[in-house]
Write an enzyme that holds these catalytic residues in place. Structure first.
Site, PDB file in Angstrom:
ATOM      1  N   ASN A  24      35.921  44.781  41.438  1.00  0.00           N
ATOM      2  CA  ASN A  24      36.076  46.141  40.952  1.00  0.00           C
ATOM      3  C   ASN A  24      37.488  46.417  40.458  1.00  0.00           C
ATOM      4  O   ASN A  24      38.431  45.675  40.764  1.00  0.00           O
ATOM      5  CB  ASN A  24      35.765  47.138  42.067  1.00  0.00           C
ATOM      6  CG  ASN A  24      34.296  47.519  42.112  1.00  0.00           C
ATOM      7  OD1 ASN A  24      33.619  47.563  41.088  1.00  0.00           O
ATOM      8  ND2 ASN A  24      33.797  47.792  43.304  1.00  0.00           N
ATOM      9  N   HIS A  25      37.633  47.522  39.729  1.00  0.00           N
ATOM     10  CA  HIS A  25      38.967  48.047  39.477  1.00  0.00           C
ATOM     11  C   HIS A  25      39.563  48.495  40.818  1.00  0.00           C
ATOM     12  O   HIS A  25      38.847  49.014  41.676  1.00  0.00           O
ATOM     13  CB  HIS A  25      38.890  49.261  38.542  1.00  0.00           C
ATOM     14  CG  HIS A  25      38.565  48.917  37.131  1.00  0.00           C
ATOM     15  ND1 HIS A  25      39.352  49.294  36.070  1.00  0.00           N
ATOM     16  CD2 HIS A  25      37.532  48.224  36.588  1.00  0.00           C
ATOM     17  CE1 HIS A  25      38.829  48.859  34.943  1.00  0.00           C
ATOM     18  NE2 HIS A  25      37.706  48.204  35.241  1.00  0.00           N
ATOM     19  N   PRO A  26      40.865  48.322  41.028  1.00  0.00           N
ATOM     20  CA  PRO A  26      41.466  48.788  42.281  1.00  0.00           C
ATOM     21  C   PRO A  26      41.478  50.303  42.348  1.00  0.00           C
ATOM     22  O   PRO A  26      41.712  50.972  41.333  1.00  0.00           O
ATOM     23  CB  PRO A  26      42.895  48.223  42.199  1.00  0.00           C
ATOM     24  CG  PRO A  26      43.158  48.067  40.740  1.00  0.00           C
ATOM     25  CD  PRO A  26      41.838  47.717  40.120  1.00  0.00           C
TER      26      PRO A  26
END
Length: 205
Positions: free
Chosen positions: A80-82
């Site tokens: 995922n995106h952080p």
């Protein structure tokens, strides 16, 4: 090896190669060459008679058992995106933006058991790590959690709907490990594959 050259050249040559290999080797579910290429270049390790995993939109690492059915437009995201940093933007992790040299995020492994059915347009997020034997993921679901054996999940986000069988039947079916039988052995049970209890009884004999 000509297959590897075509596979890695671009998506058009890869699409042609997959079409050719499916025709030559009896389908995606039987092709040893397709499984070897996806294992090497995509980190997708697929079992015998499993299909629906050989395309560009599935992130590895992914381990798939035997007799898994995957519908159209299946999407698996491995990271995922952080969300805990200052920004969720890929400038902080994607080297293409030129700010970092490598992607520091970790690819999450997803293990799909045997005889799993994943419907059309299903998306599986990195927080799901295991989909157990005999389970079903309904079409259109967005799966974020692990799924137990012989469970049915669906919705956005996906939630448990019901068990396929009662507890005793599920346990006895799991103990047969029928998905590990050779094809000629499994075909001996063809007349009872639609009746779990008769299958269990015949298997015990």
């Amino acid at each position: 090896m000509i297959s590897e050259k075509l596979f890695t050249m671009n998506r058009f040559t890869r699409k042609f190669l997959l079409w050719y290999l499916k025709r030559k080797e009896g389908g995606e579910w039987r092709s040893k060459t397709i499984r070897a290429l996806f294992k090497k270049y995509y980190k997708i390790d697929a079992g015998i008679n499993s299909y629906g995993w050989a395309h560009d939109f599935i992130d590895g690492p992914l381990k798939i058992g035997n007799y898994v059915s995957i519908g159209r437009n299946f999407r698996r995201i491995s990271k995922n995106h952080p969300i805990d940093g200052v920004t969720t933007h890929p400038c902080s992790f994607n080297p293409e933006f030129g700010w970092v040299n490598e992607d520091w995020r970790v690819d999450e492994l997803l293990e799909i058991g045997n005889d799993v059915w994943i419907g059309d347009n299903v998306t599986i997020l990195p927080t799901c790590h295991h989909i157990s034997d005999g389970s079903i993921i309904a079409a259109g679901a967005v799966l974020t959690k692990d799924v137990g054996s012989f469970e049915i999940w669906g919705g956005v986000p996906a939630k448990f709907i019901k068990n396929r069988f009662d507890e005793d039947t599920a346990r006895e079916l799991a103990n047969t490990n029928w998905w590990d039988l050779e094809e000629n052995e499994l075909k001996e049970y063809l007349d009872v594959l639609n009746n779990p209890q008769e299958f269990i009884n015949k298997f015990k004999k």
